[in-house]
Design a protein around this motif. Structure first.
Motif, PDB file in Angstrom:
ATOM      1  N   VAL A  32      53.465  19.363  78.039  1.00  0.00           N
ATOM      2  CA  VAL A  32      53.236  18.020  77.491  1.00  0.00           C
ATOM      3  C   VAL A  32      52.240  18.030  76.325  1.00  0.00           C
ATOM      4  CG1 VAL A  32      52.600  15.642  78.022  1.00  0.00           C
ATOM      5  CG2 VAL A  32      53.919  16.965  79.665  1.00  0.00           C
ATOM      6  N   PRO A  33      51.135  18.759  76.402  1.00  0.00           N
ATOM      7  CA  PRO A  33      50.289  18.832  75.197  1.00  0.00           C
ATOM      8  C   PRO A  33      51.031  19.429  73.997  1.00  0.00           C
ATOM      9  CG  PRO A  33      49.010  19.463  77.097  1.00  0.00           C
ATOM     10  CD  PRO A  33      50.442  19.337  77.560  1.00  0.00           C
ATOM     11  N   LEU A  34      51.899  20.421  74.239  1.00  0.00           N
ATOM     12  CA  LEU A  34      52.709  20.965  73.144  1.00  0.00           C
ATOM     13  C   LEU A  34      53.619  19.887  72.558  1.00  0.00           C
ATOM     14  CD1 LEU A  34      53.848  24.526  74.329  1.00  0.00           C
ATOM     15  CD2 LEU A  34      52.306  23.955  72.456  1.00  0.00           C
ATOM     16  N   LEU A  35      54.214  19.084  73.438  1.00  0.00           N
ATOM     17  CA  LEU A  35      55.073  17.979  73.007  1.00  0.00           C
ATOM     18  C   LEU A  35      54.275  17.000  72.147  1.00  0.00           C
ATOM     19  CD1 LEU A  35      57.835  16.176  74.659  1.00  0.00           C
ATOM     20  CD2 LEU A  35      55.792  14.802  74.539  1.00  0.00           C
ATOM     21  N   THR A  36      53.074  16.666  72.587  1.00  0.00           N
ATOM     22  CA  THR A  36      52.205  15.748  71.850  1.00  0.00           C
ATOM     23  C   THR A  36      51.856  16.320  70.478  1.00  0.00           C
ATOM     24  OG1 THR A  36      51.243  14.976  73.935  1.00  0.00           O
ATOM     25  CG2 THR A  36      50.002  14.503  71.929  1.00  0.00           C
ATOM     26  N   LEU A  37      51.438  17.567  70.452  1.00  0.00           N
ATOM     27  CA  LEU A  37      51.063  18.196  69.186  1.00  0.00           C
ATOM     28  C   LEU A  37      52.265  18.345  68.256  1.00  0.00           C
ATOM     29  CD1 LEU A  37      48.538  20.894  70.407  1.00  0.00           C
ATOM     30  CD2 LEU A  37      48.033  18.771  69.208  1.00  0.00           C
ATOM     31  N   ARG A  38      53.417  18.701  68.810  1.00  0.00           N
ATOM     32  CA  ARG A  38      54.621  18.821  67.983  1.00  0.00           C
ATOM     33  C   ARG A  38      54.943  17.493  67.304  1.00  0.00           C
ATOM     34  NH1 ARG A  38      59.511  16.985  68.789  1.00  0.00           N
ATOM     35  NH2 ARG A  38      59.257  16.817  71.035  1.00  0.00           N
ATOM     36  N   THR A  39      54.865  16.425  68.066  1.00  0.00           N
ATOM     37  CA  THR A  39      55.142  15.095  67.514  1.00  0.00           C
ATOM     38  C   THR A  39      54.153  14.754  66.402  1.00  0.00           C
ATOM     39  OG1 THR A  39      55.991  14.391  69.660  1.00  0.00           O
ATOM     40  CG2 THR A  39      55.399  12.655  68.097  1.00  0.00           C
ATOM     41  N   ILE A  40      52.896  15.047  66.616  1.00  0.00           N
ATOM     42  CA  ILE A  40      51.871  14.751  65.612  1.00  0.00           C
ATOM     43  C   ILE A  40      52.083  15.588  64.356  1.00  0.00           C
ATOM     44  CG2 ILE A  40      49.390  14.983  65.119  1.00  0.00           C
ATOM     45  CD1 ILE A  40      49.065  14.111  68.149  1.00  0.00           C
ATOM     46  N   PHE A  41      52.367  16.881  64.526  1.00  0.00           N
ATOM     47  CA  PHE A  41      52.617  17.733  63.360  1.00  0.00           C
ATOM     48  C   PHE A  41      53.841  17.248  62.591  1.00  0.00           C
ATOM     49  CE2 PHE A  41      50.138  21.194  65.595  1.00  0.00           C
ATOM     50  CZ  PHE A  41      49.136  21.252  64.649  1.00  0.00           C
ATOM     51  N   LEU A  42      54.851  16.792  63.302  1.00  0.00           N
ATOM     52  CA  LEU A  42      56.060  16.293  62.653  1.00  0.00           C
ATOM     53  C   LEU A  42      55.757  15.021  61.856  1.00  0.00           C
ATOM     54  CD1 LEU A  42      59.022  17.011  62.403  1.00  0.00           C
ATOM     55  CD2 LEU A  42      59.482  15.544  64.364  1.00  0.00           C
ATOM     56  N   VAL A  43      55.009  14.115  62.445  1.00  0.00           N
ATOM     57  CA  VAL A  43      54.634  12.869  61.766  1.00  0.00           C
ATOM     58  C   VAL A  43      53.776  13.164  60.533  1.00  0.00           C
ATOM     59  CG1 VAL A  43      53.229  10.775  62.020  1.00  0.00           C
ATOM     60  CG2 VAL A  43      54.837  11.416  63.812  1.00  0.00           C
ATOM     61  N   LYS A  44      52.944  14.179  60.608  1.00  0.00           N
ATOM     62  CA  LYS A  44      52.058  14.522  59.487  1.00  0.00           C
ATOM     63  C   LYS A  44      52.749  15.381  58.434  1.00  0.00           C
ATOM     64  CE  LYS A  44      47.938  13.435  61.678  1.00  0.00           C
ATOM     65  NZ  LYS A  44      47.287  12.288  61.166  1.00  0.00           N
ATOM     66  N   GLY A  45      54.048  15.638  58.619  1.00  0.00           N
ATOM     67  CA  GLY A  45      54.802  16.384  57.626  1.00  0.00           C
ATOM     68  C   GLY A  45      54.692  17.890  57.736  1.00  0.00           C
ATOM     69  N   LEU A  46      54.161  18.397  58.834  1.00  0.00           N
ATOM     70  CA  LEU A  46      54.020  19.841  59.046  1.00  0.00           C
ATOM     71  C   LEU A  46      55.189  20.332  59.895  1.00  0.00           C
ATOM     72  CD1 LEU A  46      50.186  19.725  59.751  1.00  0.00           C
ATOM     73  CD2 LEU A  46      51.291  20.462  57.644  1.00  0.00           C
ATOM     74  N   SER A  47      56.389  20.273  59.322  1.00  0.00           N
ATOM     75  CA  SER A  47      57.610  20.518  60.094  1.00  0.00           C
ATOM     76  C   SER A  47      57.781  21.971  60.527  1.00  0.00           C
ATOM     77  CB  SER A  47      58.833  20.038  59.326  1.00  0.00           C
ATOM     78  OG  SER A  47      58.863  20.608  58.039  1.00  0.00           O
ATOM     79  N   VAL A  48      57.252  22.939  59.797  1.00  0.00           N
ATOM     80  CA  VAL A  48      57.392  24.344  60.204  1.00  0.00           C
ATOM     81  C   VAL A  48      56.604  24.587  61.500  1.00  0.00           C
ATOM     82  CG1 VAL A  48      56.894  26.733  59.569  1.00  0.00           C
ATOM     83  CG2 VAL A  48      57.817  25.163  57.859  1.00  0.00           C
ATOM     84  N   ILE A  49      55.381  24.107  61.543  1.00  0.00           N
ATOM     85  CA  ILE A  49      54.574  24.256  62.766  1.00  0.00           C
ATOM     86  C   ILE A  49      55.232  23.486  63.904  1.00  0.00           C
ATOM     87  CG2 ILE A  49      52.332  23.782  63.837  1.00  0.00           C
ATOM     88  CD1 ILE A  49      51.086  24.137  61.041  1.00  0.00           C
ATOM     89  N   ALA A  50      55.739  22.285  63.605  1.00  0.00           N
ATOM     90  CA  ALA A  50      56.398  21.462  64.622  1.00  0.00           C
ATOM     91  C   ALA A  50      57.615  22.181  65.204  1.00  0.00           C
ATOM     92  CB  ALA A  50      56.805  20.116  64.030  1.00  0.00           C
ATOM     93  N   SER A  51      58.390  22.838  64.353  1.00  0.00           N
ATOM     94  CA  SER A  51      59.581  23.534  64.867  1.00  0.00           C
ATOM     95  C   SER A  51      59.198  24.746  65.712  1.00  0.00           C
ATOM     96  CB  SER A  51      60.506  23.936  63.721  1.00  0.00           C
ATOM     97  OG  SER A  51      59.904  24.900  62.900  1.00  0.00           O
ATOM     98  N   GLN A  52      58.121  25.429  65.351  1.00  0.00           N
ATOM     99  CA  GLN A  52      57.658  26.560  66.160  1.00  0.00           C
ATOM    100  C   GLN A  52      57.196  26.088  67.541  1.00  0.00           C
ATOM    101  OE1 GLN A  52      54.703  28.097  63.474  1.00  0.00           O
ATOM    102  NE2 GLN A  52      56.173  29.392  62.385  1.00  0.00           N
ATOM    103  N   LEU A  53      56.474  24.967  67.563  1.00  0.00           N
ATOM    104  CA  LEU A  53      56.043  24.414  68.847  1.00  0.00           C
ATOM    105  C   LEU A  53      57.241  23.943  69.664  1.00  0.00           C
ATOM    106  CD1 LEU A  53      52.845  22.379  67.840  1.00  0.00           C
ATOM    107  CD2 LEU A  53      52.950  24.541  69.085  1.00  0.00           C
ATOM    108  N   ALA A  54      58.280  23.439  68.979  1.00  0.00           N
ATOM    109  CA  ALA A  54      59.481  22.964  69.675  1.00  0.00           C
ATOM    110  C   ALA A  54      60.177  24.099  70.426  1.00  0.00           C
ATOM    111  CB  ALA A  54      60.445  22.322  68.680  1.00  0.00           C
ATOM    112  N   VAL A  55      60.178  25.291  69.866  1.00  0.00           N
ATOM    113  CA  VAL A  55      60.790  26.445  70.550  1.00  0.00           C
ATOM    114  C   VAL A  55      60.037  26.726  71.861  1.00  0.00           C
ATOM    115  CG1 VAL A  55      61.221  28.927  70.403  1.00  0.00           C
ATOM    116  CG2 VAL A  55      61.692  27.462  68.433  1.00  0.00           C
ATOM    117  N   LEU A  56      58.718  26.797  71.775  1.00  0.00           N
ATOM    118  CA  LEU A  56      57.911  27.028  72.986  1.00  0.00           C
ATOM    119  C   LEU A  56      58.117  25.901  73.991  1.00  0.00           C
ATOM    120  CD1 LEU A  56      54.512  28.192  71.477  1.00  0.00           C
ATOM    121  CD2 LEU A  56      56.046  29.541  72.903  1.00  0.00           C
ATOM    122  N   GLU A  57      58.089  24.683  73.483  1.00  0.00           N
ATOM    123  CA  GLU A  57      58.252  23.508  74.326  1.00  0.00           C
ATOM    124  C   GLU A  57      59.594  23.553  75.069  1.00  0.00           C
ATOM    125  OE1 GLU A  57      59.104  18.868  73.423  1.00  0.00           O
ATOM    126  OE2 GLU A  57      57.799  19.916  72.016  1.00  0.00           O
TER     127      GLU A  57
END
Length: 183
Positions: A15-40
Protein backbone atom coordinates in the motif's frame (compact mmCIF):
# COMPACT_ATOMS: atom_id res chain seq x y z
CA UNK A 1 -0.16 -17.85 11.77
CA UNK A 2 2.92 -17.30 9.59
CA UNK A 3 0.71 -16.72 6.57
CA UNK A 4 -1.34 -14.13 8.45
CA UNK A 5 1.78 -12.20 9.45
CA UNK A 6 3.12 -12.47 5.91
CA UNK A 7 -0.16 -11.04 4.56
CA UNK A 8 0.10 -8.11 6.96
CA UNK A 9 3.75 -7.51 6.04
CA UNK A 10 2.97 -7.61 2.33
CA UNK A 11 0.17 -5.07 2.76
CA UNK A 12 2.49 -2.80 4.73
CA UNK A 13 4.84 -2.84 1.73
CA UNK A 14 2.23 -2.91 -1.06
CA UNK A 15 0.00 0.00 0.00
CA UNK A 16 2.77 2.55 0.64
CA UNK A 17 4.18 1.61 -2.79
CA UNK A 18 0.71 2.19 -4.26
CA UNK A 19 0.54 5.59 -2.54
CA UNK A 20 4.00 6.63 -3.72
CA UNK A 21 3.36 5.38 -7.26
CA UNK A 22 0.21 7.49 -7.46
CA UNK A 23 2.04 10.56 -6.17
CA UNK A 24 4.95 10.10 -8.58
CA UNK A 25 2.49 9.70 -11.44
CA UNK A 26 0.60 12.87 -10.47
CA UNK A 27 3.89 14.77 -10.22
CA UNK A 28 4.87 13.69 -13.73
CA UNK A 29 7.57 11.21 -12.69
CA UNK A 30 6.18 8.39 -14.81
CA UNK A 31 9.40 6.33 -15.09
CA UNK A 32 9.68 5.99 -11.31
CA UNK A 33 5.92 5.37 -11.12
CA UNK A 34 6.14 2.52 -13.64
CA UNK A 35 9.04 0.92 -11.76
CA UNK A 36 7.05 1.04 -8.53
CA UNK A 37 4.04 -0.40 -10.39
CA UNK A 38 6.03 -3.53 -11.28
CA UNK A 39 6.94 -4.12 -7.62
CA UNK A 40 3.42 -3.27 -6.55
CA UNK A 41 1.92 -5.77 -9.02
CA UNK A 42 4.20 -8.59 -7.86
CA UNK A 43 3.43 -7.98 -4.19
CA UNK A 44 -0.31 -7.66 -4.89
CA UNK A 45 -0.56 -10.96 -6.79
CA UNK A 46 1.59 -12.79 -4.25
CA UNK A 47 -0.34 -11.45 -1.24
CA UNK A 48 -3.75 -12.03 -2.77
CA UNK A 49 -2.83 -15.59 -3.73
CA UNK A 50 -1.93 -16.30 -0.09
CA UNK A 51 -5.25 -14.84 1.09
CA UNK A 52 -7.32 -16.83 -1.39
CA UNK A 53 -5.49 -20.15 -0.94
CA UNK A 54 -5.25 -20.19 2.86
CA UNK A 55 -7.36 -22.36 5.16
CA UNK A 56 -8.25 -19.54 7.56
CA UNK A 57 -9.53 -17.33 4.76
CA UNK A 58 -11.82 -15.14 6.92
CA UNK A 59 -8.97 -14.16 9.24
CA UNK A 60 -6.65 -13.70 6.24
CA UNK A 61 -9.17 -11.39 4.57
CA UNK A 62 -9.56 -9.30 7.72
CA UNK A 63 -5.78 -9.03 8.14
CA UNK A 64 -5.51 -8.11 4.44
CA UNK A 65 -8.04 -5.29 4.90
CA UNK A 66 -6.50 -4.05 8.16
CA UNK A 67 -3.05 -4.13 6.56
CA UNK A 68 -4.43 -2.06 3.71
CA UNK A 69 -5.69 0.61 6.14
CA UNK A 70 -2.43 0.72 8.09
CA UNK A 71 -0.52 0.79 4.80
CA UNK A 72 -2.42 3.94 3.76
CA UNK A 73 -1.28 5.66 6.96
CA UNK A 74 2.28 4.46 6.42
CA UNK A 75 2.28 5.61 2.78
CA UNK A 76 0.99 9.06 3.75
CA UNK A 77 3.70 9.32 6.41
CA UNK A 78 6.45 8.37 3.94
CA UNK A 79 5.11 10.85 1.38
CA UNK A 80 5.14 13.69 3.94
CA UNK A 81 8.73 12.84 4.85
CA UNK A 82 9.83 12.78 1.20
CA UNK A 83 8.00 16.09 0.58
CA UNK A 84 8.29 15.76 -3.19
CA UNK A 85 7.69 18.89 -5.22
CA UNK A 86 7.13 22.53 -4.48
CA UNK A 87 4.70 24.67 -2.57
CA UNK A 88 3.56 28.20 -3.17
CA UNK A 89 2.58 30.48 -0.32
CA UNK A 90 0.54 33.64 -0.43
CA UNK A 91 1.00 35.70 2.71
CA UNK A 92 -1.28 38.65 3.44
CA UNK A 93 0.07 41.30 5.82
CA UNK A 94 -1.43 44.42 7.37
CA UNK A 95 1.81 46.35 6.85
CA UNK A 96 4.84 46.04 4.60
CA UNK A 97 7.39 44.28 6.77
CA UNK A 98 10.72 45.07 5.07
CA UNK A 99 12.61 43.21 7.80
CA UNK A 100 10.66 39.99 7.14
CA UNK A 101 11.03 40.36 3.37
CA UNK A 102 14.82 40.84 3.63
CA UNK A 103 15.15 38.00 6.12
CA UNK A 104 13.23 35.58 3.88
CA UNK A 105 15.32 36.56 0.87
CA UNK A 106 18.53 36.08 2.87
CA UNK A 107 17.27 32.60 3.83
CA UNK A 108 17.07 31.73 0.13
CA UNK A 109 13.36 32.24 -0.48
CA UNK A 110 12.20 34.18 -3.52
CA UNK A 111 9.73 36.82 -2.40
CA UNK A 112 7.50 38.93 -4.63
CA UNK A 113 5.62 41.76 -2.90
CA UNK A 114 2.27 43.17 -4.01
CA UNK A 115 0.36 46.12 -2.64
CA UNK A 116 -3.43 45.90 -2.54
CA UNK A 117 -6.48 47.51 -1.09
CA UNK A 118 -8.27 45.83 1.80
CA UNK A 119 -11.61 46.72 3.37
CA UNK A 120 -10.13 49.30 5.74
CA UNK A 121 -6.63 50.03 4.47
CA UNK A 122 -3.74 48.99 2.28
CA UNK A 123 -2.64 45.37 2.49
CA UNK A 124 0.56 43.72 1.40
CA UNK A 125 0.86 40.32 -0.16
CA UNK A 126 3.98 38.22 -0.35
CA UNK A 127 4.17 35.45 -2.90
CA UNK A 128 6.75 32.72 -2.28
CA UNK A 129 7.70 29.48 -3.99
CA UNK A 130 9.79 26.86 -2.22
CA UNK A 131 10.46 23.15 -1.99
CA UNK A 132 7.83 21.29 0.02
CA UNK A 133 10.55 20.12 2.38
CA UNK A 134 10.97 23.75 3.52
CA UNK A 135 7.28 24.67 3.81
CA UNK A 136 6.97 24.18 7.58
CA UNK A 137 10.22 26.10 8.16
CA UNK A 138 8.97 28.97 6.00
CA UNK A 139 5.61 29.18 7.75
CA UNK A 140 7.32 29.24 11.16
CA UNK A 141 9.65 32.04 10.03
CA UNK A 142 6.69 34.09 8.84
CA UNK A 143 4.64 33.43 11.99
CA UNK A 144 7.54 34.52 14.22
CA UNK A 145 7.68 37.94 12.54
CA UNK A 146 4.01 38.32 11.64
CA UNK A 147 1.73 36.34 13.99
CA UNK A 148 -1.41 37.85 12.37
CA UNK A 149 -0.36 36.94 8.82
CA UNK A 150 -2.96 35.17 6.70
CA UNK A 151 -1.14 32.33 4.90
CA UNK A 152 -2.41 30.22 2.02
CA UNK A 153 -0.36 27.27 0.81
CA UNK A 154 -0.90 25.29 -2.37
CA UNK A 155 1.05 23.06 -4.74
CA UNK A 156 1.71 24.52 -8.17
CA UNK A 157 1.55 22.05 -11.05
CA UNK A 158 3.91 23.84 -13.43
CA UNK A 159 6.13 26.87 -13.41
CA UNK A 160 8.83 28.34 -15.56
CA UNK A 161 11.63 30.85 -14.93
CA UNK A 162 11.99 33.07 -11.90
CA UNK A 163 14.32 33.36 -8.92
CA UNK A 164 13.89 29.84 -7.54
CA UNK A 165 14.78 28.02 -10.74
CA UNK A 166 17.84 30.23 -11.31
CA UNK A 167 18.99 29.65 -7.73
CA UNK A 168 18.55 25.88 -8.04
CA UNK A 169 20.56 25.83 -11.28
CA UNK A 170 23.32 27.91 -9.60
CA UNK A 171 23.41 25.55 -6.62
CA UNK A 172 23.52 22.50 -8.91
CA UNK A 173 26.45 23.96 -10.89
CA UNK A 174 28.18 24.91 -7.64
CA UNK A 175 27.88 21.32 -6.31
CA UNK A 176 29.17 19.88 -9.61
CA UNK A 177 32.14 22.28 -9.53
CA UNK A 178 32.87 21.40 -5.89
CA UNK A 179 32.87 17.68 -6.73
CA UNK A 180 35.17 18.16 -9.70
CA UNK A 181 37.70 20.18 -7.68
CA UNK A 182 37.80 17.48 -4.98
CA UNK A 183 38.74 14.72 -7.44
Amino acid sequence: MKETLLILLLQLIYVPLLTLRTIFLVKGLSVIASQLAVLEGLIYVFGLSIVLSGESSTLAMIVYAVGFGIGILLGAYVERKLAIGYTSLIVNLERKNEELISFLRNEGFGVTVFEGEGKDSKRYQLELLTKRSREDELILLIEECEPKAFIISYEPRRFKGGFLLKAMKRNKRKKVNEKSTKT
